[in-house]
Design a protein around this motif. Structure first.
Motif, PDB file in Angstrom:
ATOM      1  N   HIS A 181       0.833  -1.200   0.000  1.00 47.34           N
ATOM      2  CA  HIS A 181       0.000   0.000   0.000  1.00 47.34           C
ATOM      3  C   HIS A 181       0.869   1.252   0.000  1.00 47.34           C
ATOM      4  O   HIS A 181       2.011   1.231   0.460  1.00 47.34           O
ATOM      5  N   SER A 297      -9.932   3.261   1.558  1.00 45.83           N
ATOM      6  CA  SER A 297      -9.192   4.447   1.118  1.00 45.83           C
ATOM      7  C   SER A 297      -8.662   5.272   2.281  1.00 45.83           C
ATOM      8  O   SER A 297      -7.690   6.015   2.113  1.00 45.83           O
ATOM      9  N   ARG A 316      -4.341   7.971   4.834  1.00 45.66           N
ATOM     10  CA  ARG A 316      -4.875   7.734   3.493  1.00 45.66           C
ATOM     11  C   ARG A 316      -4.148   6.540   2.907  1.00 45.66           C
ATOM     12  O   ARG A 316      -2.929   6.411   3.019  1.00 45.66           O
ATOM     13  N   ARG A 318      -3.733   3.668  -0.419  1.00 46.60           N
ATOM     14  CA  ARG A 318      -3.992   3.245  -1.798  1.00 46.60           C
ATOM     15  C   ARG A 318      -3.256   1.936  -2.037  1.00 46.60           C
ATOM     16  O   ARG A 318      -2.043   1.848  -1.796  1.00 46.60           O
TER      17      ARG A 318
END
Length: 320
Positions: A181, A297, A316, A318
């Motif tokens: 991530h 997210s 945050r 991703r």
């Protein structure tokens, strides 16, 4: 905020299974609702000859090292059950893993908030250029800190370890099976009340090399209630909104997690996830991340306990 590339986590548990109902039957009696309040039905301990460092190595060895070994130039180890008083397990682990001598090595003596605070430290280490890629390791063997008959603590804790590889840039040649991530810490907050240290602490003990754990569970619970709303508000002020955050909360017990759920307006029972393995101290959040889908997210971390301390972060995320 700087971006981090995070790989893992990998985890390890003690090999000896403990049935909590059997433990209570042997050393009780306890209140009829005891297990409902703690929430744990199974725990895991290590044999006498297995240390927290051994568990750390086990968690690391689950990740093939062909792609990360040359990149790692930092090692941060969080523990309150190190093999030696000094040096801590980070330095012993550097030798055990045969990492290069230029590796930036740091021991953090911490517990229930250790993962959240260590993540902030690793972020700062990378931002300062002290290391580019850091092994963030957490490992403890709390079952060695008390007798099974001490029912204020023995039905709660498991021995566990976890590792994340945290880098300031994407790593190459990452195997397909490794979860990866991109993280950006957008909010963090910390509280300490050292005047209440005696409510949850490890003290020297002639019979136990790592010391003796004592806990006033009611005092710890009251501490969390006293601080959690302020912590959540602080994170809200920094992040702007917490509406879409997926939370990972330290698994102290079902009772304390339920109290946190109410402040977060989370569905009751949705954040208690460790009934089958117990409280693994600072590895509590990494264990949950290992079981998560990883598709959220925005994720949030809340840890609380030894200190007494409470720490929170919003990240945050991703998937890469």
């Amino acid at each position: 905020m700087s971006k981090l590339w995070v790989y893992g986590p990998s985890t390890a548990l003690g090999s000896e299974r403990i049935d909590v109902a059997e433990l209570l039957e042997q050393y009780g009696p306890v209140r009829p609702d005891f297990m409902d309040k703690t929430g744990f039905h199974t725990l895991y301990a290590t044999p006498d000859d297995v240390s927290a460092m051994d568990l750390a190595v086990e968690s690391i060895e689950k990740i093939d090292d062909g792609w990360w070994r040359d990149a790692v130039d930092g090692l941060v180890h969080v523990s309150s059950t190190s093999v030696l008083t000094a040096p801590g397990n980070a330095h012993l682990l550097q030798a055990r893993l045969d990492l290069k001598k230029e590796t930036f090595v740091l021991d953090i003596n911490d517990a229930c908030t250790g993962f959240v605070r260590a993540l902030a430290v690793v972020d700062a280490i990378i931002a300062a250029g002290l290391a580019r890629t850091v092994l963030l390791v957490a490992a403890d063997t709390y079952t060695k800190l008390y007798d099974p008959s001490e029912l204020k603590v023995s039905p709660l804790f498991s021995d566990g370890a976890s590792v994340l590889i945290v880098s300031g840039a994407p790593l190459s040649n990452v195997p397909d099976g490794v979860v990866a991530h991109e993280w950006e810490i957008i909010a963090s907050t910390f509280r300490s009340e050292g005047g209440h240290a005696a409510d949850l602490c490890i003290t020297p003990d002639a019979l136990r090399e790592s010391g003796h754990l004592t806990m006033n569970g009611g005092a710890v619970y009251t501490f969390v209630l006293r601080n959690i709303a302020e912590v959540v508000q602080d994170l809200t002020d920094q992040a702007g909104s917490l509406d879409d955050v997926s939370w990972y909360v330290h698994q102290g017990s079902r009772t304390v997690v339920t109290a946190v759920e109410k402040v977060l307006n989370a569905e009751q029972g949705s954040l208690f996830r460790s009934a089958g393995y117990g409280n693994v101290v600072q590895s509590s959040i990494p264990f949950q991340l290992a079981d998560a889908s990883g598709d959220e997210s925005t994720i949030g971390f809340l840890g609380f306990g030894v200190g007494l301390t409470i720490a929170g972060a919003v990240v945050r995320q991703r998937r890469i």
